[in-house]
Design an enzyme around this catalytic site. Structure first.
Site, mmCIF file in Angstrom:
data_model
loop_
_atom_site.group_PDB
_atom_site.id
_atom_site.type_symbol
_atom_site.label_atom_id
_atom_site.label_comp_id
_atom_site.label_asym_id
_atom_site.label_seq_id
_atom_site.Cartn_x
_atom_site.Cartn_y
_atom_site.Cartn_z
ATOM 1 N N GLU A 23 38.534 44.223 32.005
ATOM 2 C CA GLU A 23 38.310 44.607 33.398
ATOM 3 C C GLU A 23 39.423 45.456 33.992
ATOM 4 O O GLU A 23 39.278 46.032 35.054
ATOM 5 C CB GLU A 23 38.095 43.368 34.282
ATOM 6 C CG GLU A 23 39.286 42.422 34.401
ATOM 7 C CD GLU A 23 39.350 41.420 33.266
ATOM 8 O OE1 GLU A 23 39.671 41.842 32.145
ATOM 9 O OE2 GLU A 23 39.109 40.229 33.504
ATOM 10 N N ASP A 77 38.606 38.226 31.503
ATOM 11 C CA ASP A 77 39.346 36.969 31.681
ATOM 12 C C ASP A 77 38.460 35.748 31.436
ATOM 13 O O ASP A 77 37.252 35.772 31.708
ATOM 14 C CB ASP A 77 39.920 36.891 33.098
ATOM 15 C CG ASP A 77 41.053 37.880 33.308
ATOM 16 O OD1 ASP A 77 41.605 38.369 32.304
ATOM 17 O OD2 ASP A 77 41.382 38.167 34.476
ATOM 18 N N ASP A 81 37.473 33.047 32.861
ATOM 19 C CA ASP A 81 37.129 32.234 34.028
ATOM 20 C C ASP A 81 35.752 32.680 34.501
ATOM 21 O O ASP A 81 35.101 33.522 33.876
ATOM 22 C CB ASP A 81 38.192 32.348 35.134
ATOM 23 C CG ASP A 81 38.405 33.779 35.617
ATOM 24 O OD1 ASP A 81 37.583 34.665 35.281
ATOM 25 O OD2 ASP A 81 39.387 34.033 36.325
ATOM 26 N N GLU A 119 34.779 34.491 37.060
ATOM 27 C CA GLU A 119 34.690 35.907 37.421
ATOM 28 C C GLU A 119 34.645 36.780 36.173
ATOM 29 O O GLU A 119 33.863 37.728 36.088
ATOM 30 C CB GLU A 119 35.882 36.312 38.304
ATOM 31 C CG GLU A 119 35.866 35.726 39.701
ATOM 32 C CD GLU A 119 34.686 36.199 40.532
ATOM 33 O OE1 GLU A 119 34.276 37.367 40.389
ATOM 34 O OE2 GLU A 119 34.167 35.397 41.333
ATOM 35 N N TYR A 160 47.597 33.275 31.091
ATOM 36 C CA TYR A 160 46.680 33.518 32.211
ATOM 37 C C TYR A 160 47.101 32.721 33.443
ATOM 38 O O TYR A 160 47.425 31.537 33.350
ATOM 39 C CB TYR A 160 45.255 33.161 31.798
ATOM 40 C CG TYR A 160 44.219 33.639 32.795
ATOM 41 C CD1 TYR A 160 44.194 34.971 33.208
ATOM 42 C CD2 TYR A 160 43.279 32.765 33.318
ATOM 43 C CE1 TYR A 160 43.253 35.414 34.110
ATOM 44 C CE2 TYR A 160 42.321 33.203 34.218
ATOM 45 C CZ TYR A 160 42.315 34.528 34.618
ATOM 46 O OH TYR A 160 41.381 34.967 35.527
ATOM 47 N N ARG A 185 45.491 32.048 36.396
ATOM 48 C CA ARG A 185 44.563 31.291 37.253
ATOM 49 C C ARG A 185 44.140 30.048 36.480
ATOM 50 O O ARG A 185 43.190 30.071 35.712
ATOM 51 C CB ARG A 185 43.355 32.147 37.641
ATOM 52 C CG ARG A 185 43.747 33.305 38.553
ATOM 53 C CD ARG A 185 42.555 34.080 39.078
ATOM 54 N NE ARG A 185 43.001 35.186 39.911
ATOM 55 C CZ ARG A 185 43.269 36.409 39.464
ATOM 56 N NH1 ARG A 185 43.105 36.683 38.179
ATOM 57 N NH2 ARG A 185 43.679 37.358 40.278
ATOM 58 N N HIS A 206 42.295 24.932 29.072
ATOM 59 C CA HIS A 206 43.158 26.061 29.389
ATOM 60 C C HIS A 206 44.616 25.641 29.223
ATOM 61 O O HIS A 206 44.923 24.516 28.876
ATOM 62 C CB HIS A 206 42.896 26.536 30.818
ATOM 63 C CG HIS A 206 41.516 27.064 31.018
ATOM 64 N ND1 HIS A 206 41.023 27.397 32.263
ATOM 65 C CD2 HIS A 206 40.512 27.308 30.145
ATOM 66 C CE1 HIS A 206 39.775 27.827 32.130
ATOM 67 N NE2 HIS A 206 39.449 27.783 30.862
#
Length: 740
Positions: free
Chosen positions: A10, A83, A85, A87, A301, A303, A347
């Site tokens: 992205e 990513d 997650d 999104e 990462y 988040r 994670h």
């Protein structure tokens, strides 16, 4: 490009970093974020047909979508590497739908860090798209669209244009408003403490009255000066003897590595970074920094709500600690478990990708802010694997002979610094003399001190993130944008680094609490987050969740559209009469606060500013000067950005005098400029007036003693001292812990 593999991420920075790890058989491209979304011009959700989202490709993304589609048609295999997650999963899913590519050509790869080892390992272990994660993202997007696109126009009609409401942002505003009301309602209570200084073996040490008649005294026990003076009178002439000495050794465990919320809290408290700024810098560190030998992701990462650390890092960190500090600084790997049941334990916590990349080693490749944040992350992760700190703590009770009073002194000595060597905290040594029971000590001074209880502090960004997390409101990806949004929308402004609600925040919050209670209900919002998590885990379907919310919400919204009147909500009658036309004046509220306005508008546009606790009309103070444009008197007025001098003939004459700013001494950084108060859209701050040549800025008011013109400086590092909360004076240097 026939036969090549296409890898889509992205971000262009991420694409650049990954391209250095893969051979010529791979082509790495970026989608530049979401390439498909709900339309901005309309609701974009078909509420009549199971809330089907009506996605569009925005104009700005169409060219990129076409370019990627052509590349996808020619590719042998398409790897979606967005990513890991909701999104990221949704971005990949949207691209799959745009490309209409056969499923056997589509593979999804995920990784926690952007390093060569992690990327190649991910390519060996591709998976299919996780549609549960996609559904959770769609559910959040649809839910927030329904709330935002229905409530915001309602607020425009009933309160003021330009306002907005949101499922999480409105709850955040409620927290801030309720805290402010607690502060306003707070009634300080007076109390006194009896401080003392004793001397033993040539060493002076501080002590405090601890017991009366062998009962530990409450903080508010001594209520006034008379009580304090009676105690001092009782103690006059007393002899003092050591009653008890207690020594014990305590261990202090290191803190766990960072999650998203704790990183935002620590970066705000230690570095002064906003949540938004922290996440922007973390994104840069994650996506890749050029280190001379090529770009590499420096952190995992960012988040995440997990405290897990990969075994690879545990081994690396252990070896680094033993090599750098010695075997006694590391015993065995420490593993941490998140308290939240909802934490994604698959994670990892936020950590450096390589333990050996010490901050000083890579400092030349980072800008100042990147370095500070990386250093914070590296120190916390390495420290989490270090040995406990050990302190020797001593408690000494001192009895005033022939009285009922006992004083207590506490001291501590760091016996072994352990993890504090890497991640210092506020642990300070306080060395007491080596005394024993029945030793006599000399009283040097008795000091009765007056205090007042303090109201709760306004939220800082750090404490608001903590509160949102404790209530279960929002998730790692939403804290920063939520805090940014409530400031951008004019509901909250910063004052000395603290979040203060504006007038419009009170009105909108009270309206929502009374008429749309479910939107700003803490439990409702937290339960909705739980539902989204269960959708992500495949335990629930998303449309029924939206349907359950939408029916009652829409019915109530339609009802309130008819019931509520804008004038009743935003206007308040007064006894004031307009001196220009004789009609009554009312208190109105707009996006920028309350003001007095003539009811004869638009024929009469007379307005007056309000001030004071009772919102009394303020007559503009005449300055004695005349307007250079029209000759009318100049007056002091108050506007959106504070007090200014303007023409009394407004609105016919719009002259505003440019005033010299109030100064707070000479800038110590450049020695030429003056420190002045400035206002940004995020709040008030202090900075050198020689910007951009000098970029010295302070987020606290410089402390200037009465009768002086220059600010006080820190005795430890020489930086300016600034005023903090609860009458504290502290150093403006983020790396200095000095505080009065």
């Amino acid at each position: 490009m026939k036969g090549k593999n296409l890898v889509i991420v992205e971000s262009p920075t991420k694409a650049k970093t990954i391209s250095k790890f893969l051979g010529s058989e791979y082509k790495i491209e970026s989608s530049f974020g979401h390439i498909r979304d709900l339309p901005k011009s309309k609701l974009g959700v078909d509420v009549e047909h199971n809330f089907e989202p009506q996605y569009v490709i925005p104009t700005k993304s169409r060219q990129r979508a076409n370019e990627l589609k052509k590349l996808a048609d020619k590719a042998q295999t398409i790897y979606f590497a967005t990513d890991e997650d909701r999104e990221g999963e949704a971005i990949s899913w949207h691209l799959v739908n745009i490309f209409k590519t056969p499923q056997d050509k589509v593979k999804r790869i995920v990784f926690h860090e952007i390093t060569e080892e992690a990327i190649k390992e991910a390519l060996k272990n591709p998976r299919t798209l996780d549609l549960n994660l996609v559904d959770a993202q769609q559910a959040r997007r649809v839910l927030d669209r329904l709330v935002g696109y229905q409530l915001s126009p309602f607020l425009w009609k009933k309160v003021a244009r330009g306002l907005s409401a949101g499922r999480v942002q409105s709850v955040a505003v409620r927290l801030i408003v309720e805290r402010e009301r607690e502060i306003q309602a707070f009634k300080p209570e007076e109390y006194w403490s009896i401080e003392s200084i004793f001397e033993a073996q040539g060493t002076k040490f501080e002590s405090k009255l601890h017991k009366i008649k062998d009962q530990v005294i409450d903080k508010l026990e001594i209520k006034n000066q008379a009580q304090a003076e009676n105690i001092i009178k009782d103690l006059t002439g007393a002899k003092y003897q050591i009653e008890k000495v207690e020594k014990r050794q305590t261990k202090k465990r290191p803190l766990p590595p960072f999650t998203t919320s704790t990183l935002q809290q620590a970066a705000n408290a230690r570095l002064g970074f906003s949540a938004k700024q922290t996440m922007m810098l973390a994104q840069q560190l994650y996506e890749g920094i050029e280190l001379g030998s090529g770009g590499v992701g420096l952190i995992t990462y960012m988040r995440t709500d997990s405290l897990n650390l990969a075994q690879k890092f545990l081994d690396e960190a252990g070896n680094y600690i033993k090599d750098k500090f010695g075997n006694n600084y590391h015993d065995e790997p420490k593993r941490y478990k998140a308290k939240s049941k909802l934490a994604q334990e698959a994670h990892e916590a936020i950590r450096p990708t390589l333990a050996e990349n010490a901050p000083e080693k890579i400092k030349p490749h980072l800008n100042e802010r990147q370095f500070k944040l990386y250093q914070l992350i590296w120190q916390r992760a390495i420290a989490s694997q270090m040995a406990d700190a050990i302190t020797d703590n001593t408690t000494v009770d001192i009895k005033a002979a022939d009285t009922v009073y006992t004083f207590r002194s506490t001291g501590s000595v760091i016996k072994f610094d352990g993890f504090l060597k890497v991640y210092p905290t506020n642990t300070k040594e306080n060395i007491l003399p080596d005394v024993e029971e029945k030793d006599q000590v000399n009283l040097v001074e008795l000091k009765p001190e007056q205090h007042f209880t303090q109201p709760p502090a306004r939220y800082s960004e750090a404490t608001l993130v903590k509160a949102l997390e404790e209530y279960g409101i929002g998730r790692p990806s939403t804290y920063a944008p939520t805090i940014s949004t409530v400031q951008d929308r004019g509901y909250v402004e910063k004052e000395d680094k603290r979040l203060k609600p504006t007038d419009i925040a009170y009105l909108v919050n009270d309206l929502l609490v009374e008429h749309f209670p479910e939107i700003v209900d803490y439990k409702f919002t937290a339960n909705m987050e739980d539902d989204l998590d269960e959708i992500a885990e495949g335990k629930k379907k998303w449309q029924p969740i939206i349907h359950e919310f939408w029916g009652p919400f829409k019915t109530n919204l339609d009802k309130k559209e008819l019931e509520l009147d804008k004038k009743k909500l935003t206007e308040e009658k007064t006894d004031e009469v307009c001196e220009k036309c004789g009609k009554p004046m009312v208190i109105k509220i707009g996006r920028y606060g309350k003001f007095l306005a003539c009811t004869g508008y638009p024929d009469c546009k007379n307005t007056k500013q309000l001030g004071g606790e009772g919102n009394e009309p303020q007559t503009p103070e005449v300055t004695g000067e005349t307007c250079p444009d029209c000759g009318k008197p100049l007056v002091k007025r108050r506007g959106r950005f504070g007090e200014f001098v303007g023409c009394s003939g407004y609105p016919d004459c719009k002259y505003i005098k440019k005033e010299a700013a109030q100064t707070f001494g000479t800038c110590p950084k450049c020695g030429k400029g003056k420190i002045v108060g400035k206002r940004s859209r995020r709040g008030f701050f202090y900075a050198c007036d020689q910007y951009p040549e000098c970029k010295n800025a302070l987020w606290g008011k410089p402390h200037i003693k009465e009768g002086k013109t220059e600010p006080e400086t820190c005795p430890d590092c020489g930086a300016i001292l600034v005023e903090g909360g609860k009458d504290a004076i502290k150093c403006s240097n983020k790396d200095c812990s000095y505080k009065e």
